[in-house]
Design an enzyme around this catalytic site. Sequence first.
Site, short mmCIF file in Angstrom:
data_model
loop_
_atom_site.label_atom_id
_atom_site.label_comp_id
_atom_site.label_asym_id
_atom_site.label_seq_id
_atom_site.Cartn_x
_atom_site.Cartn_y
_atom_site.Cartn_z
N HIS A 104 9.34 10.41 -33.95
CA HIS A 104 9.59 9.01 -34.30
C HIS A 104 10.14 8.24 -33.10
CE1 HIS A 104 10.54 5.78 -37.21
NE2 HIS A 104 11.55 5.54 -36.39
N GLU A 105 11.15 8.78 -32.46
CA GLU A 105 11.77 8.10 -31.31
C GLU A 105 10.81 8.02 -30.13
OE1 GLU A 105 14.62 6.50 -31.24
OE2 GLU A 105 14.95 7.00 -33.33
N HIS A 108 8.64 4.91 -30.40
CA HIS A 108 9.31 3.70 -29.91
C HIS A 108 9.32 3.69 -28.37
CE1 HIS A 108 10.55 2.45 -33.83
NE2 HIS A 108 11.35 3.48 -34.04
#
Length: 460
Positions: A104-105, A108
Amino acid sequence: MKKDEKVKEVSFEEKIPNKKKKNVKEKKKEIKKENKNSKIDINIEEKEVKKSDDHSDEKATIGSFIELILIIIFIIVVLVFFPHSIIWNIVVLLLMLSVLIFVHEFGHFIMAKKFNVYVYEFAIGMGPLVLSFRRKGDPTLYSLRALPIGGYNQLAGESYEDDDTIPKDMQLCNKPKYQRLLILVAGVCMNLILAIILLFFISLCAGSRDTSTYITGVIPDSPAYEAGVREGDSVVSIEGYRTYTWNDMAVSLTINQKKGSYDYKIKRQDGSEFTTTITPSKYLIYNDNYYKITDENTEEKIVSDNNIPEGEYIVSDLIGISASSEVKHGLKDALSYAGSTFICLIRTMYACLYGLVTGKLGLDSLSGPVGMYKIVDQASAFGFANIVYLTAYLSINLAVINILPFPAFDGGHVLFVLIELITGHRVNEKVENAFHTVGFILLMILILLVTWHDITTLIG
């Protein structure tokens, strides 16, 4: 003589200032020498302090690196020598969550880099720093941290300008709206991509079954048989909820679990459809054998008559239909399974959210960390493929929840960008911060309530 004496006098007085000048020069030399020595002393002290700091940093790095190695060894030992134990389930759950958070990170991060947003640090793991480096021409600190739990990245200006030393055009809050939106949703997209890859991997390696609601078997004298359902039929909907897969059927039954009977729409092989009401009956299941429990044929009687060992059977509410057990292999089947299951799991998530909002599902249907531990324990009993499937499911779960327009979630930040896009004005900083703070507190309260429920259920 007096004149000469005067001359001598003057001459003597002239010599005194010269001596003073000489003394002053000598004193200046001494002061310069002292200053030089003091500068040398200061430089030596600064070097010693710097050397001491470097030495302490080196010690801290070595200590963190040793800590990381010990943690990795511990994880390997637990996974290899203590399978399916309590500590094994905890370690597996932490590893699963770590992968999901890291992916997920990373989403980004790569999108932030794409749009030239200043990233302070991108870290693998949490806790004390073990190793770090910077690439040439890249200000981001890439780090490895001691605790192998997820990861994170720090972006400049995530909500508003927060660092005067960073150029304004490199802060997230000053980027065009479409770029901010893409950065915010990138984490969710990465979780969805990971889920598809995992589902495809499962099907390709272990094979896949038909996910459609085609009925391959009906238990004689079961509620479904008595309602007119036959082998070869398909379930179109349950309680008005469209069922494309067996998982959809399970979701519909869960949402409407307070009802004693369910309206099924059934499709015949010839294309005709009919609706029937079916009330599940209790069955004792042992070694693929199904025994219907009635007032006369009780659970105790079935166990006694068939010599069934205590604790090796289960009792469940069934209508008496079954799906195909045929396992298919191949690239085409793997792609089909990954796509259909992916869409089904997303529908499942939103159906459950709908159930929660409408009150058809209570908080007892949610799971916190303790409940997730129990799910991992159940999934691990059926092999590695089920662990991978659960990881895919949790990845979709994380994506769907995170995109909701709720404070502290990515969707909450997306909401404010959309408001700005519609109104042409940015929401006041204090209002936005208060929104996220209140939402975060409510979220923590919810997690505590769910966790407490999980603990009491586990103990009970």
